[in-house]
Design a protein around this motif. Structure first.
Motif, PDB file in Angstrom:
ATOM      1  N   LEU A  26       0.765  -1.333  -0.040  1.00  0.00           N
ATOM      2  CA  LEU A  26       0.202   0.211   0.142  1.00  0.00           C
ATOM      3  C   LEU A  26       0.912   1.431   0.021  1.00  0.00           C
ATOM      4  CD1 LEU A  26      -2.953  -1.024   2.406  1.00  0.00           C
ATOM      5  CD2 LEU A  26      -3.015  -0.710   0.042  1.00  0.00           C
ATOM      6  N   LEU A  27       1.894   1.230   0.628  1.00  0.00           N
ATOM      7  CA  LEU A  27       2.872   2.555   0.706  1.00  0.00           C
ATOM      8  C   LEU A  27       3.576   2.734  -0.508  1.00  0.00           C
ATOM      9  CD1 LEU A  27       3.867   2.172   4.625  1.00  0.00           C
ATOM     10  CD2 LEU A  27       2.236   3.993   3.339  1.00  0.00           C
ATOM     11  N   THR A  28       4.083   1.574  -0.787  1.00  0.00           N
ATOM     12  CA  THR A  28       5.175   1.636  -2.002  1.00  0.00           C
ATOM     13  C   THR A  28       4.802   0.819  -3.254  1.00  0.00           C
ATOM     14  OG1 THR A  28       6.199  -0.279  -1.151  1.00  0.00           O
ATOM     15  CG2 THR A  28       6.933   1.825  -0.406  1.00  0.00           C
ATOM     16  N   VAL A  29       3.699   0.226  -3.259  1.00  0.00           N
ATOM     17  CA  VAL A  29       3.356  -0.670  -4.495  1.00  0.00           C
ATOM     18  C   VAL A  29       4.703  -1.693  -4.771  1.00  0.00           C
ATOM     19  CG1 VAL A  29       2.096  -0.644  -6.631  1.00  0.00           C
ATOM     20  CG2 VAL A  29       1.940   1.317  -5.482  1.00  0.00           C
ATOM     21  N   SER A  30       5.065  -2.120  -4.050  1.00  0.00           N
ATOM     22  CA  SER A  30       6.080  -2.703  -3.920  1.00  0.00           C
ATOM     23  C   SER A  30       6.695  -3.473  -2.613  1.00  0.00           C
ATOM     24  CB  SER A  30       7.330  -1.995  -4.280  1.00  0.00           C
ATOM     25  OG  SER A  30       8.746  -2.811  -4.160  1.00  0.00           O
ATOM     26  N   SER A  31       7.126  -4.612  -2.550  1.00  0.00           N
ATOM     27  CA  SER A  31       7.869  -5.261  -1.526  1.00  0.00           C
ATOM     28  C   SER A  31       9.129  -5.940  -1.717  1.00  0.00           C
ATOM     29  CB  SER A  31       6.943  -6.214  -0.717  1.00  0.00           C
ATOM     30  OG  SER A  31       7.283  -6.699   0.171  1.00  0.00           O
ATOM     31  N   GLN A  32      10.081  -6.144  -0.903  1.00  0.00           N
ATOM     32  CA  GLN A  32      11.248  -7.161  -0.864  1.00  0.00           C
ATOM     33  C   GLN A  32      10.814  -8.459  -0.785  1.00  0.00           C
ATOM     34  OE1 GLN A  32      10.780  -5.135   1.820  1.00  0.00           O
ATOM     35  NE2 GLN A  32      11.524  -6.285   3.675  1.00  0.00           N
ATOM     36  N   MET A  33       9.608  -8.922  -0.466  1.00  0.00           N
ATOM     37  CA  MET A  33       9.154 -10.015  -0.292  1.00  0.00           C
ATOM     38  C   MET A  33       8.650 -10.412  -1.811  1.00  0.00           C
ATOM     39  SD  MET A  33       7.419 -10.172   3.259  1.00  0.00           S
ATOM     40  CE  MET A  33       6.717 -11.851   3.191  1.00  0.00           C
ATOM     41  N   PRO A  34       8.787 -11.617  -2.047  1.00  0.00           N
ATOM     42  CA  PRO A  34       8.338 -12.030  -3.586  1.00  0.00           C
ATOM     43  C   PRO A  34       6.695 -12.036  -3.661  1.00  0.00           C
ATOM     44  CG  PRO A  34       9.626 -13.757  -2.378  1.00  0.00           C
ATOM     45  CD  PRO A  34       9.565 -12.880  -1.394  1.00  0.00           C
ATOM     46  N   ASN A  35       6.313 -12.014  -4.790  1.00  0.00           N
ATOM     47  CA  ASN A  35       4.902 -11.802  -4.958  1.00  0.00           C
ATOM     48  C   ASN A  35       4.011 -13.140  -4.557  1.00  0.00           C
ATOM     49  OD1 ASN A  35       5.186  -9.271  -6.116  1.00  0.00           O
ATOM     50  ND2 ASN A  35       5.599 -10.176  -8.364  1.00  0.00           N
ATOM     51  N   PRO A  36       3.025 -12.960  -4.344  1.00  0.00           N
ATOM     52  CA  PRO A  36       2.253 -14.138  -4.046  1.00  0.00           C
ATOM     53  C   PRO A  36       2.156 -15.202  -4.768  1.00  0.00           C
ATOM     54  CG  PRO A  36       0.655 -12.159  -3.711  1.00  0.00           C
ATOM     55  CD  PRO A  36       2.118 -11.913  -4.464  1.00  0.00           C
ATOM     56  N   VAL A  37       2.048 -16.396  -4.289  1.00  0.00           N
ATOM     57  CA  VAL A  37       2.054 -17.758  -5.039  1.00  0.00           C
ATOM     58  C   VAL A  37       0.598 -18.339  -5.492  1.00  0.00           C
ATOM     59  CG1 VAL A  37       4.351 -18.425  -4.203  1.00  0.00           C
ATOM     60  CG2 VAL A  37       2.318 -19.156  -3.033  1.00  0.00           C
ATOM     61  N   THR A  38      -0.363 -17.761  -4.483  1.00  0.00           N
ATOM     62  CA  THR A  38      -1.709 -18.419  -4.914  1.00  0.00           C
ATOM     63  C   THR A  38      -2.389 -17.258  -5.987  1.00  0.00           C
ATOM     64  OG1 THR A  38      -2.612 -17.323  -3.010  1.00  0.00           O
ATOM     65  CG2 THR A  38      -1.684 -19.435  -2.911  1.00  0.00           C
ATOM     66  N   THR A  39      -3.371 -17.789  -6.662  1.00  0.00           N
ATOM     67  CA  THR A  39      -4.361 -17.247  -7.475  1.00  0.00           C
ATOM     68  C   THR A  39      -4.999 -15.924  -6.752  1.00  0.00           C
ATOM     69  OG1 THR A  39      -4.469 -18.950  -9.171  1.00  0.00           O
ATOM     70  CG2 THR A  39      -6.255 -17.080  -9.122  1.00  0.00           C
ATOM     71  N   GLY A  40      -5.422 -16.480  -5.317  1.00  0.00           N
ATOM     72  CA  GLY A  40      -6.164 -15.626  -4.710  1.00  0.00           C
ATOM     73  C   GLY A  40      -5.475 -14.359  -3.926  1.00  0.00           C
ATOM     74  N   GLY A  41      -4.020 -14.667  -3.754  1.00  0.00           N
ATOM     75  CA  GLY A  41      -3.155 -13.874  -3.211  1.00  0.00           C
ATOM     76  C   GLY A  41      -2.851 -12.541  -4.376  1.00  0.00           C
ATOM     77  N   ARG A  42      -2.638 -13.294  -5.656  1.00  0.00           N
ATOM     78  CA  ARG A  42      -2.422 -12.473  -6.618  1.00  0.00           C
ATOM     79  C   ARG A  42      -3.372 -11.370  -7.021  1.00  0.00           C
ATOM     80  NH1 ARG A  42       0.338 -17.226 -10.051  1.00  0.00           N
ATOM     81  NH2 ARG A  42       2.169 -17.258  -8.978  1.00  0.00           N
ATOM     82  N   ILE A  43      -4.708 -11.809  -6.790  1.00  0.00           N
ATOM     83  CA  ILE A  43      -6.024 -11.041  -7.119  1.00  0.00           C
ATOM     84  C   ILE A  43      -5.926 -10.023  -6.027  1.00  0.00           C
ATOM     85  CG2 ILE A  43      -8.585 -11.228  -6.687  1.00  0.00           C
ATOM     86  CD1 ILE A  43      -8.369 -13.811  -8.245  1.00  0.00           C
ATOM     87  N   VAL A  44      -5.731 -10.235  -4.632  1.00  0.00           N
ATOM     88  CA  VAL A  44      -5.717  -9.396  -3.664  1.00  0.00           C
ATOM     89  C   VAL A  44      -4.410  -8.307  -3.793  1.00  0.00           C
ATOM     90  CG1 VAL A  44      -5.299  -8.821  -0.998  1.00  0.00           C
ATOM     91  CG2 VAL A  44      -6.644 -11.065  -1.975  1.00  0.00           C
ATOM     92  N   ASP A  45      -3.353  -8.920  -4.561  1.00  0.00           N
ATOM     93  CA  ASP A  45      -2.305  -8.121  -4.609  1.00  0.00           C
ATOM     94  C   ASP A  45      -2.704  -7.035  -5.566  1.00  0.00           C
ATOM     95  OD1 ASP A  45       0.515  -6.908  -4.826  1.00  0.00           O
ATOM     96  OD2 ASP A  45       1.200  -8.267  -6.161  1.00  0.00           O
TER      97      ASP A  45
END
Length: 117
Positions: free
Chosen positions: A73-92
């Motif tokens: 939310l603050l940077t539209v980015s994170s040092q952690m990898p992107n979500p691995v699940t489809t639901g997580g990607r939709i939330v992202d």
């Protein structure tokens, strides 16, 4: 120095709601902040539920979920990898769209406030 004094006075007027325009601007900012905090909380819970324990996900705790969502939310980015699940990607995607929309909305509200002055 005068600029900082004027800025401090203007912030004070917004906080107090000195005029209708100050009150409207304050209300817009407060609403945006409150809704963003709710989006952060709901997004954190959803990401924890969707990503916790999944192979390849680094969201292994509620705090890591909260950290990841907040940085999105603050940077539209994170040092952690992107979500691995489809639901997580939709939330992202939703989080990124929300973050960009909030920046544009706050900028537009600020511009409208200044034009009325």
């Amino acid at each position: 120095m005068r600029l900082f004094a004027d800025l401090g006075l203007e912030i004070h007027r917004v906080v107090r709601g000195s005029t209708d325009e100050h009150t409207k601007f304050r209300r817009r900012l407060a609403t945006t902040i409150l809704v963003t905090l709710v989006v952060d909380a709901v997004g954190s819970v959803l990401m924890y539920m969707l990503e916790h324990g999944k192979h390849g996900s680094q969201i292994g705790s509620a705090f890591k979920s909260f950290f990841w969502v907040t940085t999105q939310l603050l940077t539209v980015s994170s040092q952690m990898p992107n979500p691995v699940t489809t639901g997580g990607r939709i939330v992202d995607i939703f989080l990124e769209v929300w973050a960009i929309t909030v920046v544009a909305t706050v900028a537009a509200s600020f511009t409208a406030f200044l034009q009325k002055k």
